[in-house]
Write a protein that holds these residues in place. Sequence first.
Motif, PDB file in Angstrom:
ATOM      1  N   MET A  20       4.357   8.984  10.179  1.00 21.10           N
ATOM      2  CA  MET A  20       2.896   8.995  10.135  1.00 21.10           C
ATOM      3  C   MET A  20       2.301   7.712   9.590  1.00 21.10           C
ATOM      4  O   MET A  20       1.137   7.427   9.821  1.00 21.10           O
ATOM      5  CB  MET A  20       2.418  10.178   9.278  1.00 21.10           C
ATOM      6  N   ARG A  21       3.097   6.937   8.826  1.00 22.35           N
ATOM      7  CA  ARG A  21       2.597   5.704   8.220  1.00 22.35           C
ATOM      8  C   ARG A  21       3.586   4.588   8.575  1.00 22.35           C
ATOM      9  O   ARG A  21       4.605   4.413   7.913  1.00 22.35           O
ATOM     10  CB  ARG A  21       2.438   5.850   6.714  1.00 22.35           C
ATOM     11  N   VAL A  22       3.263   3.854   9.633  1.00 18.92           N
ATOM     12  CA  VAL A  22       4.202   2.888  10.203  1.00 18.92           C
ATOM     13  C   VAL A  22       3.702   1.464   9.970  1.00 18.92           C
ATOM     14  O   VAL A  22       2.543   1.139  10.258  1.00 18.92           O
ATOM     15  CB  VAL A  22       4.385   3.132  11.713  1.00 18.92           C
ATOM     16  N   ASN A  91       2.399   2.062   1.397  1.00 16.03           N
ATOM     17  CA  ASN A  91       3.235   3.271   1.332  1.00 16.03           C
ATOM     18  C   ASN A  91       3.696   3.729   2.713  1.00 16.03           C
ATOM     19  O   ASN A  91       3.509   4.894   3.101  1.00 16.03           O
ATOM     20  CB  ASN A  91       2.463   4.395   0.638  1.00 16.03           C
ATOM     21  N   PRO A  92       4.347   2.844   3.484  1.00 13.46           N
ATOM     22  CA  PRO A  92       4.802   3.264   4.814  1.00 13.46           C
ATOM     23  C   PRO A  92       5.994   4.206   4.728  1.00 13.46           C
ATOM     24  O   PRO A  92       6.807   4.119   3.804  1.00 13.46           O
ATOM     25  CB  PRO A  92       5.208   1.937   5.456  1.00 13.46           C
ATOM     26  N   ASP A  93       6.100   5.110   5.680  1.00  8.58           N
ATOM     27  CA  ASP A  93       7.309   5.945   5.755  1.00  8.58           C
ATOM     28  C   ASP A  93       8.295   5.394   6.771  1.00  8.58           C
ATOM     29  O   ASP A  93       9.379   5.951   6.961  1.00  8.58           O
ATOM     30  CB  ASP A  93       6.971   7.404   6.053  1.00  8.58           C
ATOM     31  N   LEU A  94       7.934   4.262   7.428  1.00 10.40           N
ATOM     32  CA  LEU A  94       8.825   3.617   8.377  1.00 10.40           C
ATOM     33  C   LEU A  94       8.353   2.183   8.609  1.00 10.40           C
ATOM     34  O   LEU A  94       7.156   1.915   8.683  1.00 10.40           O
ATOM     35  CB  LEU A  94       8.803   4.369   9.721  1.00 10.40           C
ATOM     36  N   VAL A  95       9.321   1.250   8.703  1.00  9.77           N
ATOM     37  CA  VAL A  95       9.040  -0.130   9.120  1.00  9.77           C
ATOM     38  C   VAL A  95       9.814  -0.391  10.411  1.00  9.77           C
ATOM     39  O   VAL A  95      11.010  -0.096  10.502  1.00  9.77           O
ATOM     40  CB  VAL A  95       9.450  -1.149   8.041  1.00  9.77           C
ATOM     41  N   ILE A  96       9.125  -0.930  11.418  1.00 10.71           N
ATOM     42  CA  ILE A  96       9.767  -1.332  12.675  1.00 10.71           C
ATOM     43  C   ILE A  96       9.684  -2.848  12.769  1.00 10.71           C
ATOM     44  O   ILE A  96       8.605  -3.431  12.677  1.00 10.71           O
ATOM     45  CB  ILE A  96       9.095  -0.683  13.890  1.00 10.71           C
ATOM     46  N   TRP A  97      10.833  -3.476  12.966  1.00 12.77           N
ATOM     47  CA  TRP A  97      10.961  -4.937  12.922  1.00 12.77           C
ATOM     48  C   TRP A  97      11.447  -5.421  14.286  1.00 12.77           C
ATOM     49  O   TRP A  97      12.469  -4.994  14.775  1.00 12.77           O
ATOM     50  CB  TRP A  97      11.976  -5.289  11.845  1.00 12.77           C
TER      51      TRP A  97
END
Length: 239
Positions: A20-22, A91-97
């Motif tokens: 939900m928080r990317v 406060n992300p619940d996921l990082v996409i790199w």
Amino acid sequence: DTKIITDMRGLDVAIPKDPMRVAILDKGHILQTMVAMGVQDKLVATGGLLSIGDKNSTDRDTLFLYPELLELPDWGYPLGGFNLEALAATNPDLVIWMQSEYINDSQDGAKAMDTIENKFKIPLVVIRGAGTYEDPSMDVHYQNIMILGVVFGKEDLAREIVDYMKEQIDLIQSRTVNIPDSEKPSVMIVGLRNETTGVVWGSNWGDAKFSEEVAQIKNVYEEHSRTLMSAEQIVALNP
């Protein structure tokens, strides 16, 4: 409430079933794909899209797709430096790199990845663009779209996007494959910085990837790299 994603490092990463928080690190592809999948409202931070150049610029294609981008925190990019505290504050619940040929083995990038995963304990999914390490391949690009589909639970839509891209490439190739070498247009692929300077992409590199094999052009800048050129240098190559 997690699922396992195998990212393009070959690592199994436990991520939320419904992130939900990317936060993303990318020059455009991830956000463009998120918009296509209808999940752009999950974004809480970006890095790379506004980190180099004028933050008030409105000429990036991604800003036309998602102007709300200007309201999101910007946590930097390997070529300009990171603000990892700004990332953590969202406060992300996921990082996409997104890795690319420009930042594939950046030392600053490796340190940032380590901090995200091991200090902040934030799940990190790494995807790669075509040509990050090996000769450019559209299969790599299709793979990263399919991974994004799994991340967001949009596997069917990801497949539709990939199939549509393949259809367009096949259409272009079918129209250009029989052009004789003597009739292939002489082309230069340039990103204009200002009235006197441009970024020029060479043979099968960066923004010029696939242009020769798909569209049957002749790239007048034959180096497998990118460089800055003045208007005079561009004219001298006579595209």
